[in-house]
Enzyme design. Structure first.
Site, PDB file in Angstrom:
ATOM      1  N   SER A 121      -1.947  11.666   5.546  1.00 55.41           N
ATOM      2  CA  SER A 121      -2.429  12.582   5.620  1.00 55.41           C
ATOM      3  C   SER A 121      -2.102  13.660   5.770  1.00 55.41           C
ATOM      4  CB  SER A 121      -3.568  12.775   6.280  1.00 55.41           C
ATOM      5  OG  SER A 121      -4.488  11.064   6.622  1.00 55.41           O
ATOM      6  N   HIS A 142      -2.286   8.765  -0.891  1.00 52.95           N
ATOM      7  CA  HIS A 142      -3.320   8.833   0.123  1.00 52.95           C
ATOM      8  C   HIS A 142      -4.609   8.829  -0.639  1.00 52.95           C
ATOM      9  CE1 HIS A 142      -5.759  12.231   2.179  1.00 52.95           C
ATOM     10  NE2 HIS A 142      -4.973  11.645   3.043  1.00 52.95           N
ATOM     11  N   GLU A 154      -3.985  10.943  -4.059  1.00 50.47           N
ATOM     12  CA  GLU A 154      -3.353  11.995  -3.854  1.00 50.47           C
ATOM     13  C   GLU A 154      -1.943  11.533  -4.045  1.00 50.47           C
ATOM     14  OE1 GLU A 154      -5.014  15.842  -1.853  1.00 50.47           O
ATOM     15  OE2 GLU A 154      -4.417  14.522  -0.249  1.00 50.47           O
ATOM     16  N   ASN A 192      -6.304  17.662   2.444  1.00 52.74           N
ATOM     17  CA  ASN A 192      -7.078  17.968   3.945  1.00 52.74           C
ATOM     18  C   ASN A 192      -6.457  19.661   4.116  1.00 52.74           C
ATOM     19  OD1 ASN A 192      -7.779  15.593   4.295  1.00 52.74           O
ATOM     20  ND2 ASN A 192      -6.075  14.417   5.371  1.00 52.74           N
TER      21      ASN A 192
HETATM   22  N1  LIG Z   1      -9.070   7.787   8.414  1.00 54.43           N
HETATM   23  C1  LIG Z   1      -9.370   8.988   7.619  1.00 54.43           C
HETATM   24  O1  LIG Z   1     -10.357   9.018   7.065  1.00 54.43           O
HETATM   25  C2  LIG Z   1      -8.480   8.477   7.280  1.00 54.43           C
HETATM   26  C3  LIG Z   1      -7.652   8.760   5.392  1.00 54.43           C
HETATM   27  C4  LIG Z   1      -6.925   8.895   4.818  1.00 54.43           C
HETATM   28  C5  LIG Z   1      -5.725   8.177   5.110  1.00 54.43           C
HETATM   29  N2  LIG Z   1      -5.369   8.364   6.573  1.00 54.43           N
HETATM   30  C6  LIG Z   1      -3.923   8.016   6.571  1.00 54.43           C
HETATM   31  O2  LIG Z   1      -3.916   6.756   6.750  1.00 54.43           O
HETATM   32  C7  LIG Z   1      -3.250   6.374   7.474  1.00 54.43           C
HETATM   33  C8  LIG Z   1      -4.159   5.138   9.399  1.00 54.43           C
HETATM   34  O3  LIG Z   1      -5.256   5.607   9.787  1.00 54.43           O
HETATM   35  P1  LIG Z   1      -5.935   4.898   9.414  1.00 54.43           P
HETATM   36  O4  LIG Z   1      -7.408   6.060  10.319  1.00 54.43           O
HETATM   37  O5  LIG Z   1      -6.596   4.011   9.596  1.00 54.43           O
HETATM   38  O6  LIG Z   1      -6.074   4.615  11.470  1.00 54.43           O
HETATM   39  P2  LIG Z   1      -6.466   3.249  12.445  1.00 54.43           P
HETATM   40  O7  LIG Z   1      -5.989   3.706  13.418  1.00 54.43           O
HETATM   41  O8  LIG Z   1      -7.855   3.250  11.840  1.00 54.43           O
HETATM   42  O9  LIG Z   1      -5.832   2.368  11.759  1.00 54.43           O
HETATM   43  C9  LIG Z   1      -3.937   1.644  12.286  1.00 54.43           C
HETATM   44  C10 LIG Z   1      -3.686   0.700  12.002  1.00 54.43           C
HETATM   45  O10 LIG Z   1      -2.534   0.222  12.576  1.00 54.43           O
HETATM   46  C11 LIG Z   1      -1.959  -1.057  12.670  1.00 54.43           C
HETATM   47  N3  LIG Z   1      -1.064  -0.775  13.751  1.00 54.43           N
HETATM   48  C12 LIG Z   1      -0.138   0.329  14.654  1.00 54.43           C
HETATM   49  N4  LIG Z   1       0.918  -0.177  14.877  1.00 54.43           N
HETATM   50  C13 LIG Z   1       1.084  -1.341  13.754  1.00 54.43           C
HETATM   51  C14 LIG Z   1       2.052  -1.495  13.094  1.00 54.43           C
HETATM   52  N5  LIG Z   1       3.790  -1.768  13.440  1.00 54.43           N
HETATM   53  N6  LIG Z   1       2.706  -2.940  12.416  1.00 54.43           N
HETATM   54  C15 LIG Z   1       1.603  -2.422  11.203  1.00 54.43           C
HETATM   55  N7  LIG Z   1      -0.012  -2.089  11.818  1.00 54.43           N
HETATM   56  C16 LIG Z   1       0.027  -1.433  12.720  1.00 54.43           C
HETATM   57  C17 LIG Z   1      -3.215  -0.885  14.361  1.00 54.43           C
HETATM   58  O11 LIG Z   1      -3.606  -1.833  14.981  1.00 54.43           O
HETATM   59  C18 LIG Z   1      -4.466  -0.349  13.897  1.00 54.43           C
HETATM   60  O12 LIG Z   1      -5.120  -1.382  12.940  1.00 54.43           O
HETATM   61  C19 LIG Z   1      -2.540   7.051   8.522  1.00 54.43           C
HETATM   62  O13 LIG Z   1      -1.780   8.611   8.308  1.00 54.43           O
HETATM   63  C20 LIG Z   1      -3.539   8.368   8.327  1.00 54.43           C
HETATM   64  O14 LIG Z   1      -3.528   9.372   8.237  1.00 54.43           O
HETATM   65  C21 LIG Z   1      -6.671   8.259   7.251  1.00 54.43           C
END
Ligand SMILES: NC(=O)c1ccc[n+]([C@@H]2O[C@H](COP(=O)([O-])OP(=O)(O)OC[C@H]3O[C@@H](n4cnc5c(N)ncnc54)[C@H](O)[C@@H]3O)[C@@H](O)[C@H]2O)c1
Length: 596
Positions: A121, A142, A154, A192
């Site tokens: 993000s 994204h 995006e 964002n």
């Molecule tokens: N939460 C949101 O609203 C949102 C929206 C768009 C983008 N993002 C982006 O998406 C990405 C993930 O965010 P999220 O909110 O889903 O996080 P999250 O914490 O909910 O999930 C992350 C997952 O990654 C796993 N993980 C950690 N290390 C790992 C590895 N080495 N190999 C495989 N899996 C691994 C974890 O077990 C977890 O299930 C981030 O870059 C975030 O910025 C988030």
């Protein structure tokens, strides 16, 4: 010819990853879904199952399609399972070193032609890409939360991303039924960058007890038509993820203090209050992962008796003024059964207001919202006057005269002499300090702000502004009156912009700055906020409706009161106003409306 993607890999099955898996599998693409451990894999599987089961229950997905969807997903622990996919999307936590490690590993595991994408993000896609030997095949894709629902993607190209990779990913987005905007690699991209300053500001309002979580969220939902309030959205995003995004945006985005995470956020993350995913964040949820909010110790009592607690009885209401707001407010009170005394500066003006109220009530009859008898009864409750003396026996006065402090102060001084003791005196000001008006009377404890939104008969929100001198009874009375009008009253402190404008206008101003910096177009920015965040209008559409002059005036007030450098009005906004491009009302603002 666009490249065929028959199998994609998704790394990390958390909030975003699980949703991204669903998006691909729903569109007939095989997915290899990868996690770090068996328990994490199970959680990801359960999230996917829960989401698709809900879609079936809502009739949005056939059972057979759900089963076929699940058959397309192969779950595995570890990146080695990704050896033959065509594209990988990484969705692990928002840490640069972790992402760089994963990309280096993906570079080793995946076929040389595989496209490697990140769902980051806020982190630099460029910095992630240089951890591989193929930065030209690295791109940002994204998705928005929840990925199966939100239409926007995006697409982030770095200076070295190959043009055909960008084209292939754009074609893929279209196949997924998404709308893409393609942009360069800048902190927070479009959505964002515009969203997180607002979210952080909302958290700081909550942290400083400026308003309750329920009132902050209700204000933005009802005042701006947003699909959810900022604190509920923080819970959905995940407070750990939100913290990391803010922190990165602060460091990458020019150290704008508005992105410095509010201290409360860090404390909540440390305490394990991560939002929906942990079952508790700003709100408490039925269980971890559930969208259902359950009452907790901070939940206000919503019963009528609680609302009326300490409130004074109001039967007769005076409304002072003859403009749009006064007219709407007279109608609202009369329809709700109050006796109304309208006071204007002359009977000619009264006649005009009376006509306008009649016209509006008649529209209600034509639309079937009101019977003719109701209309006549409402009109019968209103008396028209050109002298304040007729307010001697009202229980509440709502002032809606011109937005000039000297005029309002003089009016309140007169009301102080005329009105009986115990009356609640309310101002509808949207930008002046209520305390200034209150101190023009000998009874500042009885003075509140009642900030109605335009058009008052339609908009469901009223901001109840209490000053440091307002009594609890006056606040309770104002709240009870809002409830009796069928409106939601949200209580807040006496600061510039109250809740809604203080959170809304800096975001609009930021959108203007983004346009001015040529990062994106007005169309793409509007798209991003509508399709990525579910906003009813994009920032430029809204600015043209509200009026650029009005927006500039509000932004100037916010800047003057808070002295926040990030609130300084965008020069482009100033120039458009100087040029007379004020929006729809002059047929030209950010867009040309002369042909519509
Ligand atoms: N939460 C949101 O609203 C949102 C929206 C768009 C983008 N993002 C982006 O998406 C990405 C993930 O965010 P999220 O909110 O889903 O996080 P999250 O914490 O909910 O999930 C992350 C997952 O990654 C796993 N993980 C950690 N290390 C790992 C590895 N080495 N190999 C495989 N899996 C691994 C974890 O077990 C977890 O299930 C981030 O870059 C975030 O910025 C988030």
């Amino acid at each position: 010819m666009a490249r065929e993607f028959s199998t994609v890999g998704v790394v990390g099955l958390g909030t975003m990853g699980a949703g991204i898996v669903e998006v691909f599998a729903r569109n007939g693409i095989d997915v290899v879904a990868v996690e770090i451990s068996e328990p994490a894999l199970e959680r990801g599987r359960a999230t996917l199952k829960g989401s698709t089961d809900r879609a079936v229950a809502k009739g949005k997905l056939a059972e057979a399609d759900r089963d076929a969807l699940h058959e397309r997903v192969h779950f595995a622990v570890g990146l080695d399972a990704l050896h033959s996919v065509d594209l990988v999307i990484e969705a692990v936590p928002e840490h640069l070193d972790l992402k760089q490690r994963i990309f280096a590993e993906l570079d080793r595991v995946c076929r040389p032609e595989t496209i490697l994408a990140t769902n980051t993000s806020s982190l630099s896609v460029t910095e992630i890409s240089v951890a591989t030997s193929r930065p030209n095949q690295v791109i940002g894709i994204h998705f928005f939360n929840p990925a199966p629902v939100m239409k926007l993607v995006e697409v982030v190209r770095t200076v070295v991303t190959a043009p055909e990779v960008v084209a292939d990913v754009e074609a893929l987005c279209a196949r997924l039924g998404k709308v893409d905007v393609t942009i360069n690699d800048r902190a927070g991209f479009i959505a964002n960058a515009l969203l997180f300053g607002y979210l952080n500001h909302a958290v700081s309002m909550f942290e400083s007890h400026y308003a309750t979580r329920e009132d902050i969220d209700a204000a933005m939902k009802l005042g701006c038509g947003l699909p959810m309030g900022p604190l509920a959205l923080m819970d959905l995003i995940g407070l750990d993820t939100a913290y990391e995004i803010l922190d990165t945006m602060y460091r990458r985005g020019g150290r704008d203090r508005r992105h410095a995470p509010v201290p409360l956020l860090k404390q909540m993350v440390t305490a394990g209050l991560l939002g929906r995913k942990s079952g508790r964040g700003f709100y408490t949820y039925e269980r971890p992962g559930s969208p259902v909010v359950v009452p907790d110790e901070a939940t206000p009592l919503a019963t009528e008796s609680a609302l009326a607690d300490g409130a004074r009885a109001i039967a007769k209401v005076g409304v002072v003024g003859s403009g749009t707001m006064a007219t709407g407010i007279i109608e609202v009170f009369a329809k709700a059964g109050y006796e109304v005394v309208s006071v204007t500066r002359g009977m000619e003006k009264s006649a005009k207001v009376c006509e306008a109220v009649k016209t509006s009530l008649n529209k209600g009859v034509v639309r079937g919202k009101l019977t003719e008898a109701d209309r006549d009864a409402a009109l019968g409750r209103i008396s028209w006057s050109a002298t304040l003396d007729h307010l001697a026996d009202v229980d509440l006065v709502v002032e809606a005269v011109v937005e000039e402090l000297s005029v309002k102060k003089a009016l309140f001084a007169s009301l102080d002499e005329i009105c009986k003791p115990g009356v609640v005196l309310a101002t509808t000001t949207s930008s002046l300090p209520v305390i200034d008006v209150a101190m023009a009377t000998q009874r500042p404890a009885d003075v509140v702000g009642l900030h109605f939104f335009n058009p008052a008969p339609v908009m469901p929100l009223v901001e109840v502004v209490r000053t440091i001198r307002t009594s609890p009874e006056a606040t309770a009375t104002a709240r009870a009156v809002c409830a009796a009008l069928g409106k939601t009253g949200v209580v807040c402190g006496d600061r510039s912009g109250f809740i809604v404008n203080a959170l809304l206008f800096p975001y609009l101003n930021d959108a203007v700055k983004m346009l001015e910096a040529s990062y994106s177009t007005a169309d793409d920015i509007d798209h991003a906020m509508k399709l990525g965040c579910g906003y009813p209008m994009g920032p430029f559409e809204l600015l043209d409706v509200v009026g650029l002059d009005v927006s500039l005036a509000i932004q100037r007030e916010l800047y003057l009161e808070l002295r926040e450098p990030g609130f300084a009005p965008a020069p482009l906004l100033e120039h458009l106003v100087t040029a007379g491009y004020l929006g729809r009302k002059t047929r030209r603002g950010f867009r040309d409306h002369s042909h519509r």
